[in-house]
Scaffold this active site. Sequence first.
Site, mmCIF file in Angstrom:
data_model
loop_
_atom_site.group_PDB
_atom_site.id
_atom_site.type_symbol
_atom_site.label_atom_id
_atom_site.label_comp_id
_atom_site.label_asym_id
_atom_site.label_seq_id
_atom_site.Cartn_x
_atom_site.Cartn_y
_atom_site.Cartn_z
ATOM 1 C CE LYS A 71 50.086 45.209 37.279
ATOM 2 N NZ LYS A 71 49.448 44.456 38.375
ATOM 3 C CG ASP A 94 46.435 41.224 34.537
ATOM 4 O OD1 ASP A 94 46.505 40.413 33.576
ATOM 5 O OD2 ASP A 94 45.349 41.650 34.969
#
Length: 366
Positions: free
Chosen positions: A225, A243
Amino acid sequence: MSKRPKAANRDDSPAPAQAAKKPAAQKATAAVKKAATAKKATATKKATATKKAATAKAAATKKAATVTKKAAATKKATATRKAPSAKAASAAVVPAGPRKAESRLGMVRRARRINRELAEVYPYAHPELDFRNPFELLVATVLSAQTTDLRVNQTTPALFAQYPTPEDLAAAVPEEIEELIRPTGFFRAKTKSIMGLAAALRDDFGGEVPDSLEDLVKLPGVGRKTAFVVLGNAYGVPGITVDTHFMRLARRFGWTGSDDPVKIEAEVAEIFPKSEWTMLSHRVIFHGRRICHARKPACGACPITHLCPAYGEGETDPEKARKLLKYEKGGYPGQRLNPPADYPGRPAPPAPGVAPGAVQRPSGGQ
């Protein structure tokens, strides 16, 4: 000589009695036969009626069972649609998938239309962390774990003012870093991560942030991420940032049924062209923060309800839903202290006690 009367015929004398007896017997026999026939007909009729009643009862029982079964199935389906599974509930997500059967092609078309319409709703979508270079974005993204971008943006000015390069941060005193980043939470673990990645940048990459996924994920505290945030926003390399907001909305939109970030990334990547990955991430995250919240989505104020299978999980009344809107959609400041020029909302305020535009300094700093 006189003639005696001729005697009557003996055979003719009993004829009347026999004639009377014979019809009576025939009549009795006929009556008995008729009674038997009537009795048999009555029994047959009764048996037929009983059979018909039994058949009707069986049909009624079968119909009632079918109705009960259908009602139970309908109730179960409704309950399943309304109540998310334990797995989905634990991820604070709803559901997973459209209310009606949908083909793969139909889902892809709907997903791409959602992206297009979100682009119209959020033409100014952007990363909500303040940064001036790849190094600042990398550190800020690591610090953003388990906190808000606003809190990070209020914290990093002082950090970068004192430690502007990887070399500076790698040589810092850990206790000083901990004090600076304390507002972001988990400050000891985060201090270890950012000092470790700064040392790795200094020792292995000449003080520069690498521009490849393989190298970025080798740095302490950097996962896929974080790597995609840096690649997409500092180097222009497309990537999907999965996320908590993206995970939630991807499931609500029916793009995936997984709660594994890597699987979600792979499944969503198959739906959209690579050139859309970075901006898709910004739009979905923007929508999740402003309208499609985790606990109480503002369904009544959502501009893409006609495309959302999860519509109705939140507040559907337009007036009540508008009160749930956040950031610029609700008339409040955004998360960045220094947002892009096209941002329609107000900049976020600095940390309490710091004048707007002032550079935050660590306690005791010059």
